[in-house]
Enzyme design. Structure first.
Site, PDB file in Angstrom:
ATOM      1  CD1 TRP A  71      -2.288  -2.161   1.671  1.00 60.17           C
ATOM      2  CD2 TRP A  71      -3.105  -0.996  -0.063  1.00 60.17           C
ATOM      3  NE1 TRP A  71      -3.364  -2.841   1.164  1.00 60.17           N
ATOM      4  CE2 TRP A  71      -3.885  -2.159   0.120  1.00 60.17           C
ATOM      5  CE3 TRP A  71      -3.414  -0.115  -1.092  1.00 60.17           C
ATOM      6  CZ2 TRP A  71      -4.977  -2.454  -0.716  1.00 60.17           C
ATOM      7  CZ3 TRP A  71      -4.507  -0.409  -1.921  1.00 60.17           C
ATOM      8  CH2 TRP A  71      -5.266  -1.563  -1.726  1.00 60.17           C
ATOM      9  CG  ASP A 124      -2.914   3.861   4.394  1.00 65.04           C
ATOM     10  OD1 ASP A 124      -3.947   3.660   5.074  1.00 65.04           O
ATOM     11  OD2 ASP A 124      -2.710   3.308   3.295  1.00 65.04           O
ATOM     12  CE  LYS A 134      -8.539  -3.009   3.744  1.00 68.21           C
ATOM     13  NZ  LYS A 134      -7.794  -2.067   2.918  1.00 68.21           N
TER      14      LYS A 134
HETATM   15  C1  LIG Z   1      -7.288  -1.467   1.910  1.00 66.39           C
HETATM   16  C2  LIG Z   1      -6.184  -0.493   2.059  1.00 66.39           C
HETATM   17  C3  LIG Z   1      -6.080   0.639   1.237  1.00 66.39           C
HETATM   18  C4  LIG Z   1      -7.045   0.907   0.102  1.00 66.39           C
HETATM   19  O1  LIG Z   1      -8.274   1.249   0.595  1.00 66.39           O
HETATM   20  P1  LIG Z   1      -9.503   1.661  -0.372  1.00 66.39           P
HETATM   21  O2  LIG Z   1     -10.474   2.184   0.618  1.00 66.39           O
HETATM   22  O3  LIG Z   1      -9.924   0.430  -1.081  1.00 66.39           O
HETATM   23  O4  LIG Z   1      -9.003   2.700  -1.296  1.00 66.39           O
HETATM   24  C5  LIG Z   1      -5.060   1.520   1.474  1.00 66.39           C
HETATM   25  N1  LIG Z   1      -4.160   1.324   2.446  1.00 66.39           N
HETATM   26  C6  LIG Z   1      -4.219   0.247   3.257  1.00 66.39           C
HETATM   27  C7  LIG Z   1      -3.211   0.068   4.336  1.00 66.39           C
HETATM   28  C8  LIG Z   1      -5.235  -0.688   3.085  1.00 66.39           C
HETATM   29  O5  LIG Z   1      -5.302  -1.762   3.887  1.00 66.39           O
END
Ligand SMILES: *Cc1c(COP(=O)(O)O)cnc(C)c1O
Length: 362
Positions: free
Chosen positions: A103, A173, A197
């Site tokens: 990511w 993030d 998540k």
């Molecule tokens: C799932 C995830 C993303 C992407 O998320 P979206 O909402 O699908 O854009 C980005 N960073 C991390 C760490 C993730 O687990």
């Protein structure tokens, strides 16, 4: 009611049963309102109360000060890969990136379109098996910000303490570990997280931004891409994901009823330890991907000796009611995502299953 199975999906992921049941109970008609959450105006008093409670829930759990704004945006964490550099990179137009998984690489790709990026560390050389050590970070003290990914969902690698970055604003993030424990938000300039998540359904993204950062957002930015728009309008410039925010409200209430994030963290450690112990005690039958000190409490990634054996385990596990154990297509292997809402019993049952599988196929 239909029985539920164990859902190890990486995202969208398991939600607390209490939350699902409460949403179900209120789904047809919100108490005292006579309409569904799906049907009411985002400008209504009823919705406003839900919106404020969701914000308040996040604020209390993470002990966020008034120096920060809490936003619910759309476009996923992926849109933040662009919004963060568009808003925060100017005027310096350079940022530091710490890459400890897939990511982070995606975030980097978008930041490069906006300005100069210094790779402060890149753990791809060690197959993203760990986060960098403090002394491995090559930070530019003049960077507009440092970006890192607190939990790399695909590789199952997590920071257990933030990188130390001095006075450089820290951007994180936290999509796959937000609310898994208490963090000191004051260490951060901005935290973002897709809800799907650990916090709610897909389609809503939490952004926690220190208000002084807003000075960087230029008026030339597109309205919807400018954090100022969303702060000034309390995430109601356009129609937000009202249903998603409603679920976040319920999830924050569930977390505080449970005893808050300290209680949640204890439970998360307990669940992860059970599974990692099973891996470590298998005599090499199960091979953990991450190095011990970087192991994720949220996404447990591991391999077996061959892809054939991995497939066999996944197939049998699926039949036995353990869904979503297949690793991400980019890395293979297995991944058990055991977010906040994943029940302890599910981990215990998976461990029994894995020990039994090893006996039969060892
Ligand atoms: C799932 C995830 C993303 C992407 O998320 P979206 O909402 O699908 O854009 C980005 N960073 C991390 C760490 C993730 O687990």
């Amino acid at each position: 009611m239909e029985n539920r199975i164990y859902n190890f999906s990486a995202g969208p992921a398991v939600l607390p049963e209490e939350v699902l049941l409460e949403a179900q109970k209120e789904f047809f008609s919100l108490p005292g309102v006579g309409m569904s959450i799906l049907e009411i105006s985002h400008r209504s008093k009823t919705y406003d109360a839900i919106h404020q409670e969701a914000k308040e829930g996040i604020k209390k759990l993470l002990n966020i000060s008034d120096d920060y704004a809490i936003l619910f945006l759309q476009g996923g964490a992926s849109l933040q890969f662009s919004m963060v550099p568009l808003n925060l990179m100017p005027p310096k137009n350079k940022a530091d990136f710490i890459i400890n998984g897939s990511w982070g690489k995606k975030a980097l790709k978008e930041a490069k379109r906006v300005g100069t990026v210094n790779i402060a560390a890149n753990m791809e050389s060690v197959k993203f098996k760990r986060v960098p050590k403090q002394e491995e970070l090559n930070l530019d003290p003049d960077a507009a910000y440092v970006h890192f990914t607190s939990n790399e969902t695909i590789e199952g690698v997590q920071w257990h303490n933030e990188p130390e970055v001095g006075n450089i604003p820290l951007v994180c993030d936290a999509s796959s570990d937000i609310l898994h424990k208490k963090i000191d938000v004051n260490k951060y300039a901005l935290i973002y997280a897709g809800a799907q998540k650990n916090m709610g359904p897909s389609g809503v993204t939490l952004v926690i931004i220190r208000k002084d950062m807003l000075e960087r957002s230029q008026d030339s930015l597109h309205t919807m891409l400018n954090y100022k728009t969303h702060v000034e309008n309390d995430s109601l410039y356009n129609t937000p994901n009202t249903f998603g925010i409603y679920i976040i409200k319920l999830v924050t209430k569930w977390l505080s009823n449970l005893g808050g994030l300290d209680a949640m963290y204890e439970m998360n450690k307990k669940k992860a330890l059970l599974l990692y112990d099973c891996i470590d005690q298998s005599g090499g039958y199960y091979i953990g991907h991450a190095e011990k000190e970087s192991r994720s409490l949220m996404n447990v990634t591991f391999n077996l000796a061959t892809p054939e054996l991995e497939k066999k385990l996944i197939d049998e596990a699926t039949k036995a009611g353990f869904d979503g154990l297949k690793g991400h297509r980019s890395v293979g292997g297995l991944r058990a995502s055991i977010y906040n809402a994943f029940p302890l019993k599910g981990v215990e049952d998976l461990v029994s299953f894995m020990r039994d599988f090893q006996q039969r196929n060892g």
